[in-house]
Motif scaffolding. Sequence first.
Motif, short mmCIF file in Angstrom:
data_model
loop_
_atom_site.label_atom_id
_atom_site.label_comp_id
_atom_site.label_asym_id
_atom_site.label_seq_id
_atom_site.Cartn_x
_atom_site.Cartn_y
_atom_site.Cartn_z
N ILE A 1 -26.53 -44.24 -20.42
CA ILE A 1 -27.80 -44.94 -20.23
C ILE A 1 -28.89 -43.89 -20.07
O ILE A 1 -28.83 -43.06 -19.16
CB ILE A 1 -27.75 -45.86 -19.00
N ASP A 2 -29.86 -43.91 -20.95
CA ASP A 2 -30.89 -42.86 -20.98
C ASP A 2 -32.26 -43.50 -20.82
O ASP A 2 -32.73 -44.24 -21.67
CB ASP A 2 -30.79 -42.12 -22.31
N PHE A 3 -32.93 -43.18 -19.71
CA PHE A 3 -34.29 -43.68 -19.45
C PHE A 3 -35.27 -42.52 -19.59
O PHE A 3 -35.11 -41.48 -18.95
CB PHE A 3 -34.39 -44.28 -18.06
N LEU A 4 -36.27 -42.69 -20.45
CA LEU A 4 -37.26 -41.65 -20.71
C LEU A 4 -38.66 -42.17 -20.43
O LEU A 4 -39.02 -43.26 -20.89
CB LEU A 4 -37.17 -41.19 -22.17
N ALA A 5 -39.43 -41.40 -19.67
CA ALA A 5 -40.81 -41.79 -19.37
C ALA A 5 -41.73 -40.59 -19.57
O ALA A 5 -41.42 -39.48 -19.12
CB ALA A 5 -40.92 -42.30 -17.93
N LYS A 6 -42.82 -40.82 -20.28
CA LYS A 6 -43.81 -39.77 -20.50
C LYS A 6 -45.18 -40.25 -20.04
O LYS A 6 -45.56 -41.39 -20.29
CB LYS A 6 -43.85 -39.35 -21.97
N ALA A 7 -45.91 -39.36 -19.39
CA ALA A 7 -47.22 -39.70 -18.87
C ALA A 7 -48.26 -39.69 -20.00
O ALA A 7 -48.00 -39.21 -21.10
CB ALA A 7 -47.63 -38.71 -17.79
N LYS A 8 -49.41 -40.23 -19.74
CA LYS A 8 -50.52 -40.18 -20.68
C LYS A 8 -50.93 -38.73 -20.90
O LYS A 8 -50.97 -37.94 -19.95
CB LYS A 8 -51.71 -40.98 -20.14
N GLN A 9 -51.22 -38.37 -22.15
CA GLN A 9 -51.75 -37.05 -22.42
C GLN A 9 -53.23 -37.20 -22.75
O GLN A 9 -53.62 -37.57 -23.85
CB GLN A 9 -51.01 -36.38 -23.59
N GLY A 10 -54.05 -36.94 -21.74
CA GLY A 10 -55.49 -37.07 -21.91
C GLY A 10 -56.19 -35.74 -22.04
O GLY A 10 -57.39 -35.68 -22.33
N ARG A 11 -55.45 -34.65 -21.84
CA ARG A 11 -56.03 -33.31 -22.00
C ARG A 11 -55.74 -32.83 -23.42
O ARG A 11 -54.69 -32.25 -23.69
CB ARG A 11 -55.45 -32.35 -20.96
N VAL A 12 -56.64 -33.10 -24.32
CA VAL A 12 -56.40 -32.83 -25.74
C VAL A 12 -57.50 -31.94 -26.29
O VAL A 12 -58.58 -31.79 -25.70
CB VAL A 12 -56.36 -34.15 -26.54
N SER A 13 -57.23 -31.35 -27.45
CA SER A 13 -58.21 -30.49 -28.11
C SER A 13 -59.24 -31.36 -28.84
O SER A 13 -59.08 -32.58 -28.96
CB SER A 13 -57.52 -29.55 -29.09
N LEU B 1 -46.42 -34.64 -19.11
CA LEU B 1 -45.40 -34.69 -18.07
C LEU B 1 -44.29 -35.65 -18.49
O LEU B 1 -44.56 -36.78 -18.90
CB LEU B 1 -46.02 -35.15 -16.75
N THR B 2 -43.04 -35.18 -18.41
CA THR B 2 -41.91 -35.96 -18.92
C THR B 2 -40.82 -36.10 -17.87
O THR B 2 -40.40 -35.11 -17.25
CB THR B 2 -41.32 -35.29 -20.17
N PHE B 3 -40.37 -37.34 -17.68
CA PHE B 3 -39.28 -37.63 -16.75
C PHE B 3 -38.12 -38.22 -17.54
O PHE B 3 -38.30 -39.08 -18.40
CB PHE B 3 -39.74 -38.63 -15.68
N ASN B 4 -36.89 -37.76 -17.23
CA ASN B 4 -35.72 -38.25 -17.93
C ASN B 4 -34.58 -38.51 -16.94
O ASN B 4 -34.26 -37.64 -16.12
CB ASN B 4 -35.28 -37.23 -18.98
N GLN B 5 -34.02 -39.71 -16.99
CA GLN B 5 -32.90 -40.09 -16.13
C GLN B 5 -31.74 -40.56 -17.00
O GLN B 5 -31.88 -41.51 -17.77
CB GLN B 5 -33.30 -41.21 -15.17
N VAL B 6 -30.60 -39.88 -16.89
CA VAL B 6 -29.44 -40.20 -17.71
C VAL B 6 -28.24 -40.50 -16.81
O VAL B 6 -27.91 -39.70 -15.92
CB VAL B 6 -29.09 -39.04 -18.67
N PHE B 7 -27.60 -41.63 -17.06
CA PHE B 7 -26.36 -41.99 -16.37
C PHE B 7 -25.21 -41.91 -17.36
O PHE B 7 -25.29 -42.49 -18.45
CB PHE B 7 -26.44 -43.41 -15.78
N ASN B 8 -24.16 -41.20 -17.00
CA ASN B 8 -22.97 -41.08 -17.83
C ASN B 8 -21.81 -41.84 -17.19
O ASN B 8 -21.46 -41.59 -16.04
CB ASN B 8 -22.58 -39.61 -18.01
N ILE B 9 -21.24 -42.76 -17.95
CA ILE B 9 -20.14 -43.58 -17.46
C ILE B 9 -18.91 -43.31 -18.31
O ILE B 9 -18.92 -43.54 -19.53
CB ILE B 9 -20.51 -45.08 -17.51
N ASP B 10 -17.87 -42.81 -17.70
CA ASP B 10 -16.62 -42.52 -18.40
C ASP B 10 -15.58 -43.58 -18.03
O ASP B 10 -14.95 -43.50 -16.97
CB ASP B 10 -16.11 -41.13 -18.04
#
Length: 268
Positions: free
Chosen positions: A204-216, A186-195
């Motif tokens: 300004i780019d904030f990126l957050a990714k959840a733990k990936q515990g469902r693996v092969s 699961l991935t969340f991305n928040q970007v602010f653009n200032i002109d």
Amino acid sequence: YHIDSVKAFKTLLLKIIEYYKYQFITFDTRSIKDNVKIMVEKELRNMGFGSYQSHNMVFQEKPKKGDIVLIAIKPYIGRYEKGNVNLVAEKSFQTDISFDINNEDSSVSFNLFYNDISDYIYISPSSDREEGFAVYDYMQQDSELYGGEISFDKKTGFDWLSYNTSLEYIFAESADGEALPFISPLTFNQVFNIDFSSNYSFEIDFLAKAKQGRVSMFEEETDGYSILNLSGNWMTSFLDNDLNIFWSIDNVFDKEYYDHLSRLKTAG
């Protein structure tokens, strides 16, 4: 121009192999050396190298006489990738649903997908090791993948400020209910653009990714993480020519993390 460093040549040759997607291609034994020699010579000439020495080409014989499978050893990511000559073409049924809402200062989009794939081809880690490297096998199995993305764009009451918010998720498993390898969490991305002006912008780019515990099987879990990236763009002129200056700072707070899709996380 001669390449004196074996290490440098290995890196160059591996890049050429990866570019041509030779991980699981088969050749007739009588022409294998010529095929590889021609491919390498062509790419080296294109990259400005005149002569070379051959290193790091490893091949595996098939049970069937007359055929061999190319194997790619990738020391820079700690992989020994084995080809599979029994692979057949994938067949898939795909459904996509998109829904957009737009007005003067904002937009919302919903994108959903469902893929039912027969003979899905993927690379999977194993418990084996060859020449000190972890072995990855190309495999094939009926699978399904589905997920979606939600995105929201907004122009604020300030002419110089806008932002985008997005959330995406993918679920993937084989026909026997086992998780497929290398699926983004699961991935969340928040970007602010200032002109600041028509010539200068800041992001300004904030990126957050959840733990990936469902693996092969034999795949490593990956912890969740969040990072902040900054970038800017400046349009100016120099000697009567347009000049575009771009800068960026990734991972501002120098946070240590591994992305689940990174091929470097198992390199040691």
